[in-house]
Scaffold this motif. Structure first.
Motif, PDB file in Angstrom:
ATOM      1  N   TYR A  96       0.912  -1.155   0.079  1.00  0.00           N
ATOM      2  CA  TYR A  96      -0.015   0.075  -0.107  1.00  0.00           C
ATOM      3  C   TYR A  96       0.686   1.172   0.062  1.00  0.00           C
ATOM      4  CZ  TYR A  96      -4.655  -2.172   0.683  1.00  0.00           C
ATOM      5  OH  TYR A  96      -5.729  -2.994   0.361  1.00  0.00           O
ATOM      6  N   ARG A  97       1.766   1.162   0.740  1.00  0.00           N
ATOM      7  CA  ARG A  97       2.917   2.258   0.692  1.00  0.00           C
ATOM      8  C   ARG A  97       4.163   1.894   0.704  1.00  0.00           C
ATOM      9  NH1 ARG A  97       0.787   7.659   2.356  1.00  0.00           N
ATOM     10  NH2 ARG A  97      -1.287   7.296   1.952  1.00  0.00           N
ATOM     11  N   GLY A  98       5.076   2.350   0.055  1.00  0.00           N
ATOM     12  CA  GLY A  98       6.715   1.804  -0.060  1.00  0.00           C
ATOM     13  C   GLY A  98       7.308   3.288  -0.197  1.00  0.00           C
ATOM     14  N   GLU A  99       7.465   3.696   1.152  1.00  0.00           N
ATOM     15  CA  GLU A  99       8.288   4.721   1.403  1.00  0.00           C
ATOM     16  C   GLU A  99       9.819   4.678   1.831  1.00  0.00           C
ATOM     17  OE1 GLU A  99       4.441   7.489   2.700  1.00  0.00           O
ATOM     18  OE2 GLU A  99       6.126   7.060   3.938  1.00  0.00           O
ATOM     19  N   ARG A 100      10.001   3.298   2.363  1.00  0.00           N
ATOM     20  CA  ARG A 100      11.338   3.358   2.634  1.00  0.00           C
ATOM     21  C   ARG A 100      12.296   2.861   1.933  1.00  0.00           C
ATOM     22  NH1 ARG A 100      11.452  -1.126   7.034  1.00  0.00           N
ATOM     23  NH2 ARG A 100      13.506  -0.404   7.509  1.00  0.00           N
ATOM     24  N   PHE A 101      13.643   3.173   1.945  1.00  0.00           N
ATOM     25  CA  PHE A 101      14.423   2.797   0.772  1.00  0.00           C
ATOM     26  C   PHE A 101      15.298   1.730   0.882  1.00  0.00           C
ATOM     27  CE2 PHE A 101      18.448   3.112  -1.380  1.00  0.00           C
ATOM     28  CZ  PHE A 101      18.481   3.593  -2.616  1.00  0.00           C
ATOM     29  N   TYR A 102      15.437   1.059   0.052  1.00  0.00           N
ATOM     30  CA  TYR A 102      16.347  -0.287  -0.021  1.00  0.00           C
ATOM     31  C   TYR A 102      17.361  -0.025  -0.964  1.00  0.00           C
ATOM     32  CZ  TYR A 102      12.673  -1.823   3.148  1.00  0.00           C
ATOM     33  OH  TYR A 102      11.607  -2.094   3.977  1.00  0.00           O
ATOM     34  N   GLY A 103      18.390  -0.539  -0.696  1.00  0.00           N
ATOM     35  CA  GLY A 103      19.464  -0.503  -1.641  1.00  0.00           C
ATOM     36  C   GLY A 103      20.930  -0.303  -0.966  1.00  0.00           C
ATOM     37  N   ARG A 104      21.655   0.350  -2.007  1.00  0.00           N
ATOM     38  CA  ARG A 104      23.171   0.707  -1.267  1.00  0.00           C
ATOM     39  C   ARG A 104      23.305   2.234  -0.945  1.00  0.00           C
ATOM     40  NH1 ARG A 104      26.901  -2.574  -1.071  1.00  0.00           N
ATOM     41  NH2 ARG A 104      28.421  -0.828  -0.552  1.00  0.00           N
ATOM     42  N   PHE A 105      24.071   2.596   0.160  1.00  0.00           N
ATOM     43  CA  PHE A 105      24.304   3.923   0.187  1.00  0.00           C
ATOM     44  C   PHE A 105      25.751   4.127   0.571  1.00  0.00           C
ATOM     45  CE2 PHE A 105      25.336   3.920   4.677  1.00  0.00           C
ATOM     46  CZ  PHE A 105      24.789   2.633   5.102  1.00  0.00           C
ATOM     47  N   GLN A 106      26.172   5.375   0.284  1.00  0.00           N
ATOM     48  CA  GLN A 106      27.711   5.563   0.906  1.00  0.00           C
ATOM     49  C   GLN A 106      27.655   7.103   1.247  1.00  0.00           C
ATOM     50  OE1 GLN A 106      31.069   4.630  -1.522  1.00  0.00           O
ATOM     51  NE2 GLN A 106      32.302   5.311  -0.243  1.00  0.00           N
ATOM     52  N   ARG A 107      28.371   7.261   2.184  1.00  0.00           N
ATOM     53  CA  ARG A 107      28.392   8.763   2.647  1.00  0.00           C
ATOM     54  C   ARG A 107      29.864   8.849   2.998  1.00  0.00           C
ATOM     55  NH1 ARG A 107      24.525  12.708   4.216  1.00  0.00           N
ATOM     56  NH2 ARG A 107      25.984  13.765   3.191  1.00  0.00           N
ATOM     57  N   THR A 108      30.778  10.066   2.693  1.00  0.00           N
ATOM     58  CA  THR A 108      32.013  10.103   3.004  1.00  0.00           C
ATOM     59  C   THR A 108      32.196  11.212   3.571  1.00  0.00           C
ATOM     60  OG1 THR A 108      32.685   8.821   1.432  1.00  0.00           O
ATOM     61  CG2 THR A 108      34.273  10.188   2.212  1.00  0.00           C
ATOM     62  N   VAL A 109      32.920  11.405   4.819  1.00  0.00           N
ATOM     63  CA  VAL A 109      33.170  12.749   5.267  1.00  0.00           C
ATOM     64  C   VAL A 109      34.908  13.099   5.358  1.00  0.00           C
ATOM     65  CG1 VAL A 109      31.429  13.903   6.718  1.00  0.00           C
ATOM     66  CG2 VAL A 109      32.672  11.706   7.695  1.00  0.00           C
ATOM     67  N   THR A 110      35.162  14.233   5.159  1.00  0.00           N
ATOM     68  CA  THR A 110      36.718  14.430   5.346  1.00  0.00           C
ATOM     69  C   THR A 110      36.844  15.029   6.887  1.00  0.00           C
ATOM     70  OG1 THR A 110      36.875  15.021   2.986  1.00  0.00           O
ATOM     71  CG2 THR A 110      38.605  15.909   4.565  1.00  0.00           C
ATOM     72  N   LEU A 111      37.757  14.409   7.625  1.00  0.00           N
ATOM     73  CA  LEU A 111      37.560  14.698   9.049  1.00  0.00           C
ATOM     74  C   LEU A 111      38.566  15.919   9.139  1.00  0.00           C
ATOM     75  CD1 LEU A 111      38.184  10.927  10.300  1.00  0.00           C
ATOM     76  CD2 LEU A 111      36.177  12.373  10.422  1.00  0.00           C
ATOM     77  N   PRO A 112      38.146  16.673   9.962  1.00  0.00           N
ATOM     78  CA  PRO A 112      38.843  18.070  10.152  1.00  0.00           C
ATOM     79  C   PRO A 112      40.143  17.945  10.848  1.00  0.00           C
ATOM     80  CG  PRO A 112      37.014  17.923  11.652  1.00  0.00           C
ATOM     81  CD  PRO A 112      36.998  16.661  10.609  1.00  0.00           C
ATOM     82  N   THR A 113      40.449  16.796  11.687  1.00  0.00           N
ATOM     83  CA  THR A 113      41.661  16.736  12.301  1.00  0.00           C
ATOM     84  C   THR A 113      42.061  15.289  12.155  1.00  0.00           C
ATOM     85  OG1 THR A 113      40.685  15.986  14.450  1.00  0.00           O
ATOM     86  CG2 THR A 113      41.292  18.351  14.226  1.00  0.00           C
ATOM     87  N   ALA A 114      43.307  15.115  12.554  1.00  0.00           N
ATOM     88  CA  ALA A 114      44.063  13.803  12.515  1.00  0.00           C
ATOM     89  C   ALA A 114      43.302  12.757  13.614  1.00  0.00           C
ATOM     90  CB  ALA A 114      45.462  13.895  12.622  1.00  0.00           C
ATOM     91  N   VAL A 115      43.437  11.675  13.244  1.00  0.00           N
ATOM     92  CA  VAL A 115      42.693  10.810  14.368  1.00  0.00           C
ATOM     93  C   VAL A 115      43.517   9.309  14.606  1.00  0.00           C
ATOM     94  CG1 VAL A 115      40.455  11.271  14.322  1.00  0.00           C
ATOM     95  CG2 VAL A 115      41.057   9.374  12.632  1.00  0.00           C
ATOM     96  N   ALA A 116      43.254   8.883  15.669  1.00  0.00           N
ATOM     97  CA  ALA A 116      44.147   7.368  15.849  1.00  0.00           C
ATOM     98  C   ALA A 116      43.249   6.358  15.488  1.00  0.00           C
ATOM     99  CB  ALA A 116      44.306   7.386  17.500  1.00  0.00           C
ATOM    100  N   ALA A 117      43.643   6.198  14.224  1.00  0.00           N
ATOM    101  CA  ALA A 117      42.891   5.232  13.424  1.00  0.00           C
ATOM    102  C   ALA A 117      42.605   3.819  14.070  1.00  0.00           C
ATOM    103  CB  ALA A 117      43.526   4.742  12.179  1.00  0.00           C
ATOM    104  N   ASP A 118      43.608   3.241  14.886  1.00  0.00           N
ATOM    105  CA  ASP A 118      43.527   2.018  15.753  1.00  0.00           C
ATOM    106  C   ASP A 118      42.487   2.217  17.102  1.00  0.00           C
ATOM    107  OD1 ASP A 118      45.542   3.912  16.460  1.00  0.00           O
ATOM    108  OD2 ASP A 118      46.413   2.321  17.739  1.00  0.00           O
TER     109      ASP A 118
END
Lengths: 125, 155
Positions: free
Chosen positions: B102-124
């Motif tokens: 009856y209603r199909g408003e929700r999205f299915y499938g792939r997504f990707q978001r990328t942000v450039t981090l403003p400072t250096a982070v400890a990856a580990d």
């Protein structure tokens, strides 16, 4: 669609002030056994959920967990507003048997149809 | 006496080009909307763009994404060259395939978001938590990136 139609949400009054709500995105399915309604409400836990059945209307309200405000906001796309949406139910739904489940920000309402949908008699005074 | 012609309530009066007008309004609105809003509107065309927030405090960066109805395993987080990527795929439940939608408003499938981090982070030391459909990633800043207090000594 003759049943489970969405009702225009009446603006609730909150201390004389109009409260803003976000309408959650929903999926509605009908199976021979009943209806399944899924509503996306990220940030809403089980305790933040308010489901009201009144007459042939179901109101879904989701209060977001207050996020502990951490430091500075650098970038923001999410909203603070709570979720709310009203639906009109098919009279065939047995409202006593409605089941709600909340999982990772998605509410699933299972609305079974009555065993037999009785014809309604209207008394004339 | 005022006589008004009675009209059957089920007969709706013709409202002209109602739906057409609203479609035109919709298109007008699209052109008038600011760019960021347009980006959100174009979700329908480009897929799913989950809302993303970035916060920081003295010691950490926090990235929060609204990803309702996923499984932990369906979310992929990667850190590369100071950019944080969140991607994944949301799948519809097969049990609903035969049901009438009856209603199909929700999205299915792939997504990707990328942000450039403003400072250096400890990856580990990066941690991620998924609760109530919200993914929160905590990225501790490197010692060099933390704000420092420098005492000025006057001699």
């Amino acid at each position: 669609m003759k049943s489970t139609v969405e009702k225009e949400a009446a603006q609730p009054v909150n201390g004389g002030r109009r409260q803003e709500f976000i309408s959650p995105e929903v999926n509605i399915f009908e199976t021979p056994e009943g209806y399944v309604l899924e509503a996306e409400m990220p940030g809403v836990g089980k305790e933040g959920l308010e489901i009201t059945l009144e007459g042939n209307e179901v109101t879904i309200v989701g209060h977001r967990q207050p996020e502990p405000q951490i430091g500075n906001t650098l970038f923001r796309e999410s909203h603070d507003a709570d979720f709310r949406r009203v639906f009109e139910l098919d009279p065939a739904i047995d409202t006593a048997k409605v089941v709600a489940r909340m999982e990772q920000g998605v509410l699933t309402l299972t609305l079974p149809k009555s065993e037999r949908v009785k014809p309604r008699k209207i008394a004339v005074d | 006496m005022n006589l008004t012609r009675w009209q059957r309530p089920e007969i709706t009066t013709w409202t002209g080009f109602g739906p057409l007008t609203s479609l035109r309004d919709e298109i007008d609105r699209l052109f008038e909307a600011p760019l960021f809003e347009l980006a959100r509107t174009s979700q329908l065309l480009s897929g799913w763009t989950p809302a993303l927030d970035v916060f920081e405090d003295k010691d950490n960066l926090f990235v929060r994404a609204e990803l309702p109805g996923m499984k932990k395993e369906q979310i992929d987080i990667s850190l590369h060259d100071g950019s944080l990527s969140i991607s994944g795929e949301r799948k519809g439940e097969s049990k609903h395939e035969e049901a009438e939608v009856y209603r199909g408003e929700r999205f299915y499938g792939r997504f990707q978001r990328t942000v450039t981090l403003p400072t250096a982070v400890a990856a580990d030391k990066v941690k991620a938590q998924y609760k109530d459909g919200i993914l929160t990633i905590t990225l501790p800043k490197t010692e060099e990136a933390k704000p420092k207090h420098i005492e000025v000594s006057v001699s």
